[in-house]
Design a protein around this motif. Sequence first.
Motif, PDB file in Angstrom:
ATOM      1  N   MET A   1      65.366  -2.676  19.436  1.00  0.00           N
ATOM      2  CA  MET A   1      64.094  -2.699  18.707  1.00  0.00           C
ATOM      3  C   MET A   1      62.894  -2.572  19.642  1.00  0.00           C
ATOM      4  O   MET A   1      62.946  -3.040  20.772  1.00  0.00           O
ATOM      5  CB  MET A   1      63.994  -4.029  17.938  1.00  0.00           C
ATOM      6  N   ILE A   2      61.863  -1.931  19.138  1.00  0.00           N
ATOM      7  CA  ILE A   2      60.655  -1.724  19.945  1.00  0.00           C
ATOM      8  C   ILE A   2      59.489  -2.440  19.250  1.00  0.00           C
ATOM      9  O   ILE A   2      59.360  -2.368  18.021  1.00  0.00           O
ATOM     10  CB  ILE A   2      60.334  -0.225  20.055  1.00  0.00           C
ATOM     11  N   ARG A   3      58.665  -3.097  20.037  1.00  0.00           N
ATOM     12  CA  ARG A   3      57.535  -3.811  19.429  1.00  0.00           C
ATOM     13  C   ARG A   3      56.290  -3.633  20.299  1.00  0.00           C
ATOM     14  O   ARG A   3      56.347  -3.825  21.518  1.00  0.00           O
ATOM     15  CB  ARG A   3      57.894  -5.293  19.311  1.00  0.00           C
ATOM     16  N   ALA A   4      55.197  -3.238  19.673  1.00  0.00           N
ATOM     17  CA  ALA A   4      53.916  -3.125  20.390  1.00  0.00           C
ATOM     18  C   ALA A   4      52.982  -4.203  19.881  1.00  0.00           C
ATOM     19  O   ALA A   4      52.912  -4.456  18.671  1.00  0.00           O
ATOM     20  CB  ALA A   4      53.294  -1.757  20.171  1.00  0.00           C
ATOM     21  N   GLN A   5      52.307  -4.836  20.811  1.00  0.00           N
ATOM     22  CA  GLN A   5      51.407  -5.950  20.485  1.00  0.00           C
ATOM     23  C   GLN A   5      50.044  -5.675  21.105  1.00  0.00           C
ATOM     24  O   GLN A   5      49.918  -5.691  22.328  1.00  0.00           O
ATOM     25  CB  GLN A   5      51.968  -7.225  21.124  1.00  0.00           C
ATOM     26  N   ASN A   6      49.077  -5.373  20.265  1.00  0.00           N
ATOM     27  CA  ASN A   6      47.709  -5.109  20.757  1.00  0.00           C
ATOM     28  C   ASN A   6      47.712  -4.132  21.928  1.00  0.00           C
ATOM     29  O   ASN A   6      46.983  -4.312  22.905  1.00  0.00           O
ATOM     30  CB  ASN A   6      47.022  -6.419  21.170  1.00  0.00           C
ATOM     31  N   LEU A   7      48.530  -3.104  21.792  1.00  0.00           N
ATOM     32  CA  LEU A   7      48.698  -2.141  22.890  1.00  0.00           C
ATOM     33  C   LEU A   7      47.453  -1.255  23.037  1.00  0.00           C
ATOM     34  O   LEU A   7      47.054  -0.574  22.091  1.00  0.00           O
ATOM     35  CB  LEU A   7      49.935  -1.275  22.611  1.00  0.00           C
ATOM     36  N   ARG A   8      46.870  -1.303  24.222  1.00  0.00           N
ATOM     37  CA  ARG A   8      45.710  -0.460  24.522  1.00  0.00           C
ATOM     38  C   ARG A   8      45.994   0.375  25.744  1.00  0.00           C
ATOM     39  O   ARG A   8      46.643  -0.079  26.693  1.00  0.00           O
ATOM     40  CB  ARG A   8      44.487  -1.332  24.851  1.00  0.00           C
ATOM     41  N   HIS A   9      45.502   1.621  25.720  1.00  0.00           N
ATOM     42  CA  HIS A   9      45.548   2.411  26.950  1.00  0.00           C
ATOM     43  C   HIS A   9      44.203   3.083  27.162  1.00  0.00           C
ATOM     44  O   HIS A   9      43.705   3.787  26.286  1.00  0.00           O
ATOM     45  CB  HIS A   9      46.657   3.459  26.916  1.00  0.00           C
ATOM     46  N   VAL A  10      43.625   2.843  28.314  1.00  0.00           N
ATOM     47  CA  VAL A  10      42.339   3.446  28.668  1.00  0.00           C
ATOM     48  C   VAL A  10      42.539   4.289  29.917  1.00  0.00           C
ATOM     49  O   VAL A  10      43.027   3.792  30.935  1.00  0.00           O
ATOM     50  CB  VAL A  10      41.281   2.345  28.934  1.00  0.00           C
ATOM     51  N   TYR A  11      42.221   5.583  29.813  1.00  0.00           N
ATOM     52  CA  TYR A  11      42.242   6.450  31.000  1.00  0.00           C
ATOM     53  C   TYR A  11      40.895   6.308  31.701  1.00  0.00           C
ATOM     54  O   TYR A  11      39.845   6.368  31.052  1.00  0.00           O
ATOM     55  CB  TYR A  11      42.425   7.916  30.613  1.00  0.00           C
ATOM     56  N   LYS A  12      40.954   6.147  33.006  1.00  0.00           N
ATOM     57  CA  LYS A  12      39.702   6.064  33.775  1.00  0.00           C
ATOM     58  C   LYS A  12      39.693   7.181  34.795  1.00  0.00           C
ATOM     59  O   LYS A  12      40.671   7.395  35.506  1.00  0.00           O
ATOM     60  CB  LYS A  12      39.624   4.725  34.528  1.00  0.00           C
ATOM     61  N   ASN A  13      38.606   7.931  34.827  1.00  0.00           N
ATOM     62  CA  ASN A  13      38.435   8.905  35.917  1.00  0.00           C
ATOM     63  C   ASN A  13      36.949   9.082  36.194  1.00  0.00           C
ATOM     64  O   ASN A  13      36.112   8.358  35.637  1.00  0.00           O
ATOM     65  CB  ASN A  13      39.138  10.225  35.605  1.00  0.00           C
ATOM     66  N   SER A  14      36.643  10.065  37.036  1.00  0.00           N
ATOM     67  CA  SER A  14      35.255  10.207  37.502  1.00  0.00           C
ATOM     68  C   SER A  14      34.278  10.429  36.346  1.00  0.00           C
ATOM     69  O   SER A  14      33.125  10.011  36.402  1.00  0.00           O
ATOM     70  CB  SER A  14      35.159  11.366  38.491  1.00  0.00           C
ATOM     71  N   SER A  15      34.776  11.070  35.251  1.00  0.00           N
ATOM     72  CA  SER A  15      33.851  11.331  34.144  1.00  0.00           C
ATOM     73  C   SER A  15      33.729  10.142  33.192  1.00  0.00           C
ATOM     74  O   SER A  15      33.053  10.225  32.174  1.00  0.00           O
ATOM     75  CB  SER A  15      34.285  12.592  33.394  1.00  0.00           C
ATOM     76  N   GLY A  16      34.433   9.044  33.494  1.00  0.00           N
ATOM     77  CA  GLY A  16      34.270   7.839  32.680  1.00  0.00           C
ATOM     78  C   GLY A  16      35.575   7.323  32.121  1.00  0.00           C
ATOM     79  O   GLY A  16      36.641   7.576  32.685  1.00  0.00           O
ATOM     80  N   GLU A  17      35.481   6.640  30.995  1.00  0.00           N
ATOM     81  CA  GLU A  17      36.646   6.016  30.397  1.00  0.00           C
ATOM     82  C   GLU A  17      36.966   6.658  29.060  1.00  0.00           C
ATOM     83  O   GLU A  17      36.078   7.043  28.319  1.00  0.00           O
ATOM     84  CB  GLU A  17      36.379   4.528  30.151  1.00  0.00           C
ATOM     85  N   LYS A  18      38.260   6.739  28.768  1.00  0.00           N
ATOM     86  CA  LYS A  18      38.681   7.258  27.468  1.00  0.00           C
ATOM     87  C   LYS A  18      39.715   6.297  26.879  1.00  0.00           C
ATOM     88  O   LYS A  18      40.769   6.069  27.484  1.00  0.00           O
ATOM     89  CB  LYS A  18      39.284   8.653  27.667  1.00  0.00           C
ATOM     90  N   LEU A  21      44.653   4.704  23.413  1.00  0.00           N
ATOM     91  CA  LEU A  21      45.379   3.884  22.440  1.00  0.00           C
ATOM     92  C   LEU A  21      44.548   2.634  22.203  1.00  0.00           C
ATOM     93  O   LEU A  21      44.183   1.933  23.155  1.00  0.00           O
ATOM     94  CB  LEU A  21      46.775   3.493  22.953  1.00  0.00           C
ATOM     95  N   ASP A  22      44.260   2.394  20.934  1.00  0.00           N
ATOM     96  CA  ASP A  22      43.281   1.374  20.601  1.00  0.00           C
ATOM     97  C   ASP A  22      43.937   0.275  19.769  1.00  0.00           C
ATOM     98  O   ASP A  22      43.968   0.348  18.550  1.00  0.00           O
ATOM     99  CB  ASP A  22      42.139   2.049  19.828  1.00  0.00           C
ATOM    100  N   ASP A  23      44.521  -0.710  20.457  1.00  0.00           N
ATOM    101  CA  ASP A  23      45.003  -1.900  19.780  1.00  0.00           C
ATOM    102  C   ASP A  23      46.104  -1.606  18.753  1.00  0.00           C
ATOM    103  O   ASP A  23      45.949  -1.867  17.562  1.00  0.00           O
ATOM    104  CB  ASP A  23      43.809  -2.590  19.094  1.00  0.00           C
ATOM    105  N   LEU A  24      47.217  -1.071  19.243  1.00  0.00           N
ATOM    106  CA  LEU A  24      48.325  -0.744  18.338  1.00  0.00           C
ATOM    107  C   LEU A  24      49.261  -1.930  18.162  1.00  0.00           C
ATOM    108  O   LEU A  24      49.612  -2.613  19.129  1.00  0.00           O
ATOM    109  CB  LEU A  24      49.140   0.433  18.891  1.00  0.00           C
ATOM    110  N   ASN A  25      49.657  -2.136  16.919  1.00  0.00           N
ATOM    111  CA  ASN A  25      50.676  -3.139  16.583  1.00  0.00           C
ATOM    112  C   ASN A  25      51.696  -2.494  15.663  1.00  0.00           C
ATOM    113  O   ASN A  25      51.334  -1.978  14.607  1.00  0.00           O
ATOM    114  CB  ASN A  25      50.037  -4.333  15.862  1.00  0.00           C
ATOM    115  N   PHE A  26      52.944  -2.484  16.084  1.00  0.00           N
ATOM    116  CA  PHE A  26      53.989  -1.921  15.226  1.00  0.00           C
ATOM    117  C   PHE A  26      55.334  -2.377  15.750  1.00  0.00           C
ATOM    118  O   PHE A  26      55.448  -2.870  16.873  1.00  0.00           O
ATOM    119  CB  PHE A  26      53.931  -0.382  15.204  1.00  0.00           C
ATOM    120  N   SER A  27      56.356  -2.208  14.909  1.00  0.00           N
ATOM    121  CA  SER A  27      57.704  -2.357  15.441  1.00  0.00           C
ATOM    122  C   SER A  27      58.591  -1.272  14.857  1.00  0.00           C
ATOM    123  O   SER A  27      58.308  -0.703  13.796  1.00  0.00           O
ATOM    124  CB  SER A  27      58.259  -3.758  15.180  1.00  0.00           C
ATOM    125  N   ILE A  28      59.621  -0.936  15.616  1.00  0.00           N
ATOM    126  CA  ILE A  28      60.577   0.096  15.224  1.00  0.00           C
ATOM    127  C   ILE A  28      61.963  -0.535  15.346  1.00  0.00           C
ATOM    128  O   ILE A  28      62.290  -1.127  16.380  1.00  0.00           O
ATOM    129  CB  ILE A  28      60.463   1.327  16.158  1.00  0.00           C
TER     130      ILE A  28
END
Length: 274
Positions: A1-18, A21-28
Amino acid sequence: MIRAQNLRHVYKNSSGEKVALDDLNFSIDDGEFVAIIGTNGSGKSTLAKHFNALLLPTSGKIFVDGLDTSDEKNLWRVREKVGMVFQNPDSEIVAAVVEDDVAFGLENLGIEPKKIRERVDLALDDVNMSDYKKFAPNKLSGGQKQRIAIAGVIAMRTKIIVFDEPTAMLDPQGRREILELVKRLHAQGKTIIFITHFMEEAAQAQRIFLMDGGRIIKNDTPREIFTDMREMKRLGFDVPIAAEMAERLRRKNFKLPKKILTAEELVAALKKIK
Ligand code: ADP
Ligand code: MG
């Protein structure tokens, strides 16, 4: 089973932040077949790479079979559980002969040669590519190359397989072959996560995550998602052709049941009218 809890991903580079993934919660669940759809840039590939720790959460967590992917000591155990198939088969081929390519991941695990050969033969048989084992991969069609890449994952015997738009570069015949194969792997008990922009493919899954702007905005069955045609149009998605036809016929006062998804269901409903 897979479970995501408040999963966020922010890419950071010279042009800033992106925020990808914005606060994902799910299970499979084990053995589930989940399709992920979403417009370009909605975060599908970023999410795919979190399933086997190719990327780690900026914050929040994702657990694979109870293993926290961000715990460094879990890395190889996570990778043993999750195989990945990507969009471009050319970039996945690493060897000059098909059977060596399929064996590549196993050799890195230090499995004995006889066992490797057995597993490679079985995997090539699974994808109907046994006749090509001595071939050079660059002589094969896109669909055949993709089946070789999948054989490599099958040979690793992971419980979970994540496909990131594996059919995007294939012709219709190649796409059909891959989808049949994916359905067979699911029937054998694998957990399948299948990213696609073909709605007819997504309709074959048990559940769909619809992503938009780094969020999962719908998490439901294909039937619920694709029979809400007005909402899908609003979001900019097509629906499978049978669902669309059913809706058009309803507008022309055909008395059809509400949630028609497949051509078979549409035909059966039309026969009842006569
Ligand atoms: P999808 O697979 O749904 O098209 P991605 O997960 O590839 O979406 O990308 C999500 C967002 O993150 C997009 O805005 C994309 O431009 C951005 N992104 C993806 N990879 C990187 C990266 N390596 N560095 C910075 N931004 C990225
Ligand atoms: Mg992508």
